[in-house]
Design a protein around this motif. Structure first.
Motif, mmCIF file in Angstrom:
data_model
loop_
_atom_site.group_PDB
_atom_site.id
_atom_site.type_symbol
_atom_site.label_atom_id
_atom_site.label_comp_id
_atom_site.label_asym_id
_atom_site.label_seq_id
_atom_site.Cartn_x
_atom_site.Cartn_y
_atom_site.Cartn_z
ATOM 1 N N THR A 17 31.906 57.773 85.137
ATOM 2 C CA THR A 17 31.152 57.665 86.392
ATOM 3 C C THR A 17 30.112 56.562 86.279
ATOM 4 O O THR A 17 30.002 55.684 87.140
ATOM 5 N N LEU A 18 29.344 56.590 85.165
ATOM 6 C CA LEU A 18 28.361 55.532 84.929
ATOM 7 C C LEU A 18 29.055 54.196 84.710
ATOM 8 O O LEU A 18 28.618 53.164 85.235
ATOM 9 N N ALA A 19 30.145 54.201 83.936
ATOM 10 C CA ALA A 19 30.870 52.957 83.663
ATOM 11 C C ALA A 19 31.361 52.313 84.959
ATOM 12 O O ALA A 19 31.278 51.087 85.126
ATOM 13 N N LEU A 20 31.848 53.134 85.883
ATOM 14 C CA LEU A 20 32.335 52.602 87.155
ATOM 15 C C LEU A 20 31.189 52.026 87.983
ATOM 16 O O LEU A 20 31.341 50.968 88.615
ATOM 17 N N ASP A 21 30.044 52.674 87.961
ATOM 18 C CA ASP A 21 28.883 52.148 88.672
ATOM 19 C C ASP A 21 28.490 50.776 88.121
ATOM 20 O O ASP A 21 28.198 49.844 88.886
ATOM 21 N N LEU A 22 28.484 50.659 86.801
ATOM 22 C CA LEU A 22 28.124 49.383 86.174
ATOM 23 C C LEU A 22 29.196 48.324 86.415
ATOM 24 O O LEU A 22 28.892 47.139 86.619
ATOM 25 N N GLN A 23 30.455 48.752 86.410
ATOM 26 C CA GLN A 23 31.542 47.828 86.728
ATOM 27 C C GLN A 23 31.374 47.264 88.135
ATOM 28 O O GLN A 23 31.532 46.044 88.361
ATOM 29 N N ASP A 24 31.043 48.110 89.085
ATOM 30 C CA ASP A 24 30.824 47.659 90.458
ATOM 31 C C ASP A 24 29.669 46.661 90.531
ATOM 32 O O ASP A 24 29.732 45.661 91.259
ATOM 33 N N ARG A 25 28.626 46.940 89.777
ATOM 34 C CA ARG A 25 27.445 46.074 89.792
ATOM 35 C C ARG A 25 27.746 44.701 89.178
ATOM 36 O O ARG A 25 27.210 43.685 89.630
ATOM 37 N N LEU A 26 28.617 44.681 88.187
ATOM 38 C CA LEU A 26 28.902 43.459 87.440
ATOM 39 C C LEU A 26 30.125 42.700 87.948
ATOM 40 O O LEU A 26 30.330 41.533 87.572
ATOM 41 N N PHE A 27 30.940 43.335 88.772
ATOM 42 C CA PHE A 27 32.256 42.768 89.083
ATOM 43 C C PHE A 27 32.178 41.364 89.687
ATOM 44 O O PHE A 27 32.919 40.457 89.293
ATOM 45 N N ALA A 28 31.286 41.169 90.647
ATOM 46 C CA ALA A 28 31.185 39.845 91.272
ATOM 47 C C ALA A 28 30.792 38.780 90.252
ATOM 48 O O ALA A 28 31.243 37.630 90.331
ATOM 49 N N LEU A 29 29.985 39.157 89.271
ATOM 50 C CA LEU A 29 29.579 38.219 88.231
ATOM 51 C C LEU A 29 30.752 37.894 87.311
ATOM 52 O O LEU A 29 30.939 36.734 86.916
ATOM 53 N N HIS A 30 31.558 38.920 86.975
ATOM 54 C CA HIS A 30 32.760 38.673 86.177
ATOM 55 C C HIS A 30 33.642 37.626 86.862
ATOM 56 O O HIS A 30 34.159 36.711 86.215
ATOM 57 N N VAL A 31 33.811 37.794 88.160
ATOM 58 C CA VAL A 31 34.672 36.876 88.916
ATOM 59 C C VAL A 31 34.040 35.485 88.998
ATOM 60 O O VAL A 31 34.714 34.459 88.815
ATOM 61 N N ALA A 32 32.728 35.452 89.240
ATOM 62 C CA ALA A 32 32.040 34.175 89.424
ATOM 63 C C ALA A 32 32.083 33.294 88.181
ATOM 64 O O ALA A 32 32.035 32.062 88.281
ATOM 65 N N MET A 33 32.190 33.917 87.008
ATOM 66 C CA MET A 33 32.217 33.149 85.767
ATOM 67 C C MET A 33 33.425 32.220 85.669
ATOM 68 O O MET A 33 33.446 31.290 84.858
ATOM 69 N N PHE A 34 34.425 32.469 86.535
ATOM 70 C CA PHE A 34 35.647 31.665 86.478
ATOM 71 C C PHE A 34 35.979 31.040 87.836
ATOM 72 O O PHE A 34 37.139 30.754 88.120
ATOM 73 N N THR A 35 34.946 30.796 88.641
ATOM 74 C CA THR A 35 35.157 30.115 89.915
ATOM 75 C C THR A 35 35.258 28.605 89.742
ATOM 76 O O THR A 35 35.550 27.885 90.699
ATOM 77 N N ASP A 36 35.002 28.126 88.553
ATOM 78 C CA ASP A 36 35.261 26.739 88.172
ATOM 79 C C ASP A 36 35.510 26.753 86.664
ATOM 80 O O ASP A 36 35.427 27.810 86.021
ATOM 81 N N ALA A 37 35.822 25.603 86.100
ATOM 82 C CA ALA A 37 36.215 25.543 84.693
ATOM 83 C C ALA A 37 35.111 26.089 83.797
ATOM 84 O O ALA A 37 33.966 25.627 83.846
ATOM 85 N N SER A 38 35.470 27.079 82.980
ATOM 86 C CA SER A 38 34.521 27.686 82.047
ATOM 87 C C SER A 38 34.316 26.752 80.855
ATOM 88 O O SER A 38 35.274 26.128 80.382
ATOM 89 N N PRO A 39 33.065 26.631 80.356
ATOM 90 C CA PRO A 39 31.895 27.477 80.635
ATOM 91 C C PRO A 39 30.912 26.907 81.656
ATOM 92 O O PRO A 39 29.724 27.250 81.589
ATOM 93 N N GLY A 40 31.350 26.060 82.573
ATOM 94 C CA GLY A 40 30.432 25.534 83.568
ATOM 95 C C GLY A 40 29.664 26.601 84.325
ATOM 96 O O GLY A 40 28.420 26.577 84.368
ATOM 97 N N PRO A 41 30.359 27.592 84.922
ATOM 98 C CA PRO A 41 29.632 28.614 85.683
ATOM 99 C C PRO A 41 28.690 29.470 84.838
ATOM 100 O O PRO A 41 27.596 29.809 85.299
ATOM 101 N N VAL A 42 29.089 29.816 83.611
ATOM 102 C CA VAL A 42 28.223 30.674 82.804
ATOM 103 C C VAL A 42 26.988 29.897 82.351
ATOM 104 O O VAL A 42 25.875 30.455 82.294
ATOM 105 N N LYS A 43 27.120 28.614 82.074
ATOM 106 C CA LYS A 43 25.936 27.839 81.710
ATOM 107 C C LYS A 43 25.011 27.674 82.920
ATOM 108 O O LYS A 43 23.778 27.734 82.784
ATOM 109 N N TYR A 44 25.595 27.488 84.093
ATOM 110 C CA TYR A 44 24.776 27.428 85.303
ATOM 111 C C TYR A 44 24.034 28.760 85.497
ATOM 112 O O TYR A 44 22.828 28.773 85.789
ATOM 113 N N ALA A 45 24.747 29.879 85.315
ATOM 114 C CA ALA A 45 24.129 31.199 85.477
ATOM 115 C C ALA A 45 22.985 31.395 84.493
ATOM 116 O O ALA A 45 21.927 31.934 84.851
#
Length: 293
Positions: free
Chosen positions: A228-256
Motif C-alpha cells: 500500500t505504501l509502496a504503491l503510494d510512493l510509486q504514484d508519487r515518483l512515476f512521472a519523475l521515472h518517466v521524465a528521466m528518459f524524455t531525452d537522451a540520458s543522462p541529460g534529463p537527470v543532470k538537469y533535474a
C-alpha cells in the motif's frame, strides 16, 4: 548481497570537462545520508562511455574512499572486448569495489554461446563478484534467460543481475532458471514495483540520483511487503521515472539535479547534450509532483 535503492551515479564535470571530484564526494555523502543502499559509479548514467580508463577507475576509487564501507560499491566495468572486460574487473577490484557491473559484449552481437564464454573468461580471471547487466536496448545483445541460469550455476562469483530488458516476466523466469538466491535488481525505475513483487530485491536507479530518500523509502516498503505504501510512493515518483528518459540520458537527470541542487556542476560530455525544452518542462512538472520543488 545487494538490495534496496542503488543509484547509478551521474558523474559531475566542470565547465572545462574535467572530473569534479569534490562535487562527486559531496554527492556520494548526500546519497548515503538520504538512505541509498549502495552505489554504482561509472555506469551508463555516469557517462562511462566518455571516460578514459584512468578517469573511470579514479572515479571508482573516489567512490569507494568516500563510501568507506557504509554501503557497497558496484563498479561499472563492462566492455565488448573480453580482454578489456578482464582488465576492467581487475581494476575494479584493485580500486576496492565490492562488485563489478558487467554488460554482455555490445556491438559485436555474439550468440548465446559467445555471451557465456565471455563471462566464463571474465569470472575465471578475477574473484570479484559480478552483477550481470542486461540492457538490450543499448547493447543490442540480450542475455537469454537460459544463459543467465547457465552462467549463475557455472560461476559462483556471478551473484546477480540488473535487468533492464523491460520484460517484467523475466524476474520470474530468471528466478526459476538461476535460483531464488540469485540477486535480481530492476534496471527500470518505473517497473520496480512489479519487479520486486515477482522476486526482485531492489533497483539500480536513475531516479535515485534526484530523489534518493523517496526511492529508498519505496524499496524499504517493498522489502517490508507494505505494498500500500509502496504503491503510494510509486504514484508519487512515476512521472519523475518517466521524465528521466524524455531525452537522451543522462541529460534529463543532470538537469533535474540542477533544479534540486542549484550550483552543482552538471555539464555533459559530448556526444551527450542538454535536454530539449519539452524534456525540461516534463522534469519540472515531475519534480513538483514528487514534492521536490
Amino acid at each position: 548481497m545487494f538490495s534496496g535503492s542503488i543509484p547509478a551515479l551521474v558523474t559531475p564535470f566542470e565547465s572545462d570537462g574535467s572530473f569534479a571530484e569534490k562535487a562527486y564526494r559531496e554527492f556520494i555523502e548526500w546519497q548515503i545520508a538520504e538512505g541509498s543502499n549502495g552505489l554504482v559509479p561509472c555506469g551508463t548514467t555516469g557517462e562511462a562511455a566518455t571516460l578514459s580508463a584512468e578517469e573511470h577507475f579514479h572515479a571508482v576509487r573516489v567512490c569507494v574512499d568516500q563510501a568507506k564501507g557504509r554501503v557497497p560499491v558496484i563498479a561499472g566495468a563492462g566492455s565488448n572486448d573480453t580482454r578489456v572486460a578482464i582488465a576492467n574487473i581487475r581494476a575494479a577490484k584493485d580500486a576496492g569495489a565490492d562488485a563489478a557491473l558487467m554488460v554482455p559484449p555490445y556491438y559485436n552481437r555474439p550468440n548465446q554461446e559467445g555471451i557465456f564464454r565471455h563471462f566464463e573468461a571474465v569470472a575465471n580471471s578475477c574473484d570479484l563478484p559480478i552483477v550481470l547487466y542486461n540492457v538490450p536496448g543499448r547493447t543490442v545483445t540480450d542475455i537469454a534467460v537460459e544463459t543467465v541460469g547457465r552462467i549463475a550455476k557455472a560461476f559462483p562469483s556471478v551473484v546477480g543481475i540488473k535487468d533492464a530488458t523491460g520484460i517484467i516476466q523475466r524476474a520470474s523466469a530468471q528466478r526459476i532458471a538461476a535460483g531464488a538466491d540469485f540477486c535480481q535488481l530492476s534496471g527500470n525505475d518505473d517497473m520496480a514495483l512489479a519487479f520486486n513483487a515477482s522476486g526482485g530485491v531492489g533497483c539500480i536507479s536513475v531516479t535515485a540520483n534526484v530523489a534518493p530518500r523517496l526511492c529508498a523509502e519505496f524499496q524499504a516498503a517493498c522489502a517490508d511487503e507494505d505494498y500500500t505504501l509502496a504503491l503510494d510512493l510509486q504514484d508519487r515518483l512515476f512521472a519523475l521515472h518517466v521524465a528521466m528518459f524524455t531525452d537522451a540520458s543522462p541529460g534529463p537527470v543532470k538537469y533535474a539535479l540542477g533544479r534540486v541542487k542549484p550550483g552543482w556542476p552538471l555539464h555533459l560530455r559530448l556526444p551527450m547534450t542538454e535536454p530539449n525544452e519539452a524534456s525540461r518542462a516534463a522534469v519540472d512538472d515531475a519534480l513538483v509532483a514528487a514534492g521536490l520543488l
